[in-house]
Write a protein that holds these residues in place. Structure first.
Motif, PDB file in Angstrom:
ATOM      1  N   SER A 315       0.799  -1.200  -0.090  1.00 43.03           N
ATOM      2  CA  SER A 315      -0.197   0.090   0.032  1.00 43.03           C
ATOM      3  C   SER A 315       0.942   1.289   0.043  1.00 43.03           C
ATOM      4  CB  SER A 315      -0.980   0.001   1.048  1.00 43.03           C
ATOM      5  OG  SER A 315      -2.023  -1.056   1.241  1.00 43.03           O
ATOM      6  N   GLU A 316       1.865   1.254  -0.624  1.00 45.48           N
ATOM      7  CA  GLU A 316       2.770   2.285  -0.879  1.00 45.48           C
ATOM      8  C   GLU A 316       3.299   2.455  -2.351  1.00 45.48           C
ATOM      9  OE1 GLU A 316       5.585   3.526   2.154  1.00 45.48           O
ATOM     10  OE2 GLU A 316       5.266   1.968   3.373  1.00 45.48           O
ATOM     11  N   LEU A 317       3.609   3.583  -2.771  1.00 49.86           N
ATOM     12  CA  LEU A 317       4.200   3.834  -4.135  1.00 49.86           C
ATOM     13  C   LEU A 317       5.732   3.911  -4.064  1.00 49.86           C
ATOM     14  CD1 LEU A 317       1.994   6.492  -5.928  1.00 49.86           C
ATOM     15  CD2 LEU A 317       1.950   4.135  -6.412  1.00 49.86           C
ATOM     16  N   PHE A 318       6.290   3.146  -5.040  1.00 50.40           N
ATOM     17  CA  PHE A 318       7.820   3.275  -5.427  1.00 50.40           C
ATOM     18  C   PHE A 318       8.165   3.691  -6.616  1.00 50.40           C
ATOM     19  CE2 PHE A 318       7.162   0.891  -1.356  1.00 50.40           C
ATOM     20  CZ  PHE A 318       7.923   1.312  -0.494  1.00 50.40           C
ATOM     21  N   ARG A 319       9.215   4.234  -6.967  1.00 53.27           N
ATOM     22  CA  ARG A 319       9.862   4.448  -8.180  1.00 53.27           C
ATOM     23  C   ARG A 319      10.828   3.544  -8.364  1.00 53.27           C
ATOM     24  NH1 ARG A 319       9.128  10.153 -10.833  1.00 53.27           N
ATOM     25  NH2 ARG A 319      10.321  10.765  -8.729  1.00 53.27           N
ATOM     26  N   PHE A 320      11.000   2.511  -9.140  1.00 48.81           N
ATOM     27  CA  PHE A 320      12.183   1.858  -9.775  1.00 48.81           C
ATOM     28  C   PHE A 320      13.300   2.319 -10.661  1.00 48.81           C
ATOM     29  CE2 PHE A 320      14.163  -2.025 -11.444  1.00 48.81           C
ATOM     30  CZ  PHE A 320      14.756  -2.787 -10.210  1.00 48.81           C
ATOM     31  N   ASP A 321      14.336   2.630 -10.259  1.00 48.81           N
ATOM     32  CA  ASP A 321      15.491   3.313 -11.076  1.00 48.81           C
ATOM     33  C   ASP A 321      16.120   2.211 -11.940  1.00 48.81           C
ATOM     34  OD1 ASP A 321      17.225   2.040  -9.352  1.00 48.81           O
ATOM     35  OD2 ASP A 321      17.977   3.821  -8.620  1.00 48.81           O
ATOM     36  N   GLY A 322      15.758   0.805 -11.962  1.00 54.48           N
ATOM     37  CA  GLY A 322      16.410  -0.258 -12.727  1.00 54.48           C
ATOM     38  C   GLY A 322      17.415  -1.156 -11.841  1.00 54.48           C
ATOM     39  N   HIS A 323      17.516  -0.443 -10.492  1.00 56.12           N
ATOM     40  CA  HIS A 323      18.067  -1.489  -9.531  1.00 56.12           C
ATOM     41  C   HIS A 323      17.462  -1.422  -7.951  1.00 56.12           C
ATOM     42  CE1 HIS A 323      21.329  -3.559  -7.821  1.00 56.12           C
ATOM     43  NE2 HIS A 323      21.836  -2.486  -6.802  1.00 56.12           N
ATOM     44  N   LEU A 324      17.194   0.030  -7.730  1.00 58.02           N
ATOM     45  CA  LEU A 324      16.576   0.239  -6.339  1.00 58.02           C
ATOM     46  C   LEU A 324      15.117   0.934  -6.364  1.00 58.02           C
ATOM     47  CD1 LEU A 324      19.663   1.504  -4.630  1.00 58.02           C
ATOM     48  CD2 LEU A 324      18.536  -0.581  -3.957  1.00 58.02           C
ATOM     49  N   ALA A 325      14.500   0.404  -5.573  1.00 55.20           N
ATOM     50  CA  ALA A 325      12.931   1.020  -5.516  1.00 55.20           C
ATOM     51  C   ALA A 325      12.934   2.098  -4.446  1.00 55.20           C
ATOM     52  CB  ALA A 325      11.872   0.036  -5.155  1.00 55.20           C
TER      53      ALA A 325
END
Length: 389
Positions: A315-325
């Motif tokens: 129930s949270e939003l994350f942005r994934f940079d290709g390696h880490l969220a």
């Protein structure tokens, strides 16, 4: 249609306060049309609101179903600028189609939607395919059909002792039309519970013997992992894909693959529990690109926007940079309900991100600016009370 209703009974007096949550959604190829499932699924009082919305005309349509609905998908229209229809499935095997032409109700033959004495199958997902429905559920149910004609289209996958029948789920399809399905196989609790008739049960056992045997059976269950298998393709032509070992064979709490999305270069992304993020294409397979620090995150949905994955985890939003969220929280002034954004589904359309929230809200990221929309309260009432002119 018997299950679509406008019921005037006082259900709050019988079952307590009605507290609806927007727990699932589906969006057309553009962001003009979407539909959502709103309800508070509970075994003693199943009830779901199907809401359809046209963002240009600013109109809502609502249907009420006294069932627990599990999935909703768009049925694309063959004509431009025509409102799409949607298909959804109940826990028992009812299929509902809602759209501009009204509502239709179908029943999968041989299910509890047809007869309470039918075998108990837990239906999970549905997908329109070739003018028919691809339907997935427990007890090795993966069938394609419509009306009274259904055929088994499950891939070859052996169920061995001590496992229960395979549970199937449909993740969705990629831009090429290839379908992603997941099989889950769990140890059968019956084999690890002592009862009269169990192969190891004896009527003359002492209490100490029974206690030790029960303990041994419980320990034995833990030695059998939950098995998860991914397939891609189309009905009748499935290909098995490799998953990380911790997902393919997991001890409780079991692991899962939850969602698929695609980028503009034709790559597909798979996300799931234990921080798993995979990239690839069905022809050549998938490889994991997530990192160890994200293993505590359990992803439930994904969308691709501006060269990055946007993920829902717990129930949270994350942005994934290709390696880490990394945490990606909508910067909005929460006007109603919970002060915290609790996403239940996300979609990227026309360079915009749309976040559906359990608190019956939609957050849209448009040209770098967050906007918040709340579903009108009168559309969430049970029973439905239309506005008076």
């Amino acid at each position: 249609m018997d299950d679509i209703l406008n019921d005037a009974q006082d259900f709050e007096e019988l079952y307590g306060k009605w507290e609806p949550k927007l727990y699932q959604a589906s969006m057309a190829d553009t962001d003009r049309h979407f539909a959502s499932l709103v309800g508070g699924p509970r075994w003693d009082d199943p009830y779901t609101i199907i809401l359809m919305h046209d963002t240009v005309e600013q109109t809502f349509s609502r249907s009420d179903v006294r069932r627990e609905l599990r999935d909703i998908r768009v049925i694309p229209s063959s004509k431009d600028n025509i409102e799409p229809s949607y298909v959804t499935i109940s826990l028992q095997g009812d299929i509902y189609v809602v759209g501009p032409d009204g509502s239709q109700h179908f029943i999968i033959p041989g299910t509890q939607a047809e007869s309470e004495t039918a075998p108990e199958i837990d239906f999970r997902s549905i997908l329109p395919y070739d003018n028919r429905w691809l339907v997935a559920g427990s007890e090795n149910f993966l069938k394609l059909g419509k009306g009274g004609s259904w055929e088994d289209v499950s891939p070859s996958l052996t169920t061995e002792y001590p496992y229960s029948g395979t549970e199937w789920a449909i993740l969705g399809k990629n831009v090429k039309g290839e379908i992603f399905i997941v099989a889950t196989q769990r140890p059968n609790q019956r084999y690890f519970t002592l009862y009269p008739g169990h192969p190891l049960f004896r009527s003359d056992m002492t209490e100490d013997e029974r206690f030790e045997l029960k303990k041994r059976l419980r320990a034995g269950k833990g030695t059998h992992p939950v098995l998860t298998t991914l397939f891609t393709g189309t009905p009748g032509s499935w290909k098995r894909q490799e998953l990380p070992a911790r997902i393919a064979e997991a001890s409780p709490p079991y692991a899962w693959v939850a969602a698929i999305t695609s980028d503009k270069q034709g790559n597909d992304y798979l996300v799931g529990s234990d921080g798993v993020v995979m990239i690839g294409i069905p022809e050549s397979g998938f490889s994991e690109i997530s990192s160890l620090p994200d293993r505590e995150k359990h992803y439930s949905d994904a969308a691709y926007l501006d060269g990055k994955l946007i993920l829902i985890a717990d129930s949270e939003l994350f942005r994934f940079d290709g390696h880490l969220a990394k945490t990606f929280t909508p910067k909005v002034k929460l006007q109603l309900g919970s002060k915290r954004v609790q996403p239940s589904a996300i979609f990227a359309r026309e360079d915009r991100l749309h976040v559906f929230d359990y608190g019956n809200r939609i957050f849209s990221l448009v040209e770098g600016e967050w906007r918040e929309y709340a579903i009108p309260n009168e559309l969430l009432e049970r029973p439905f009370k239309a506005r008076k002119p």
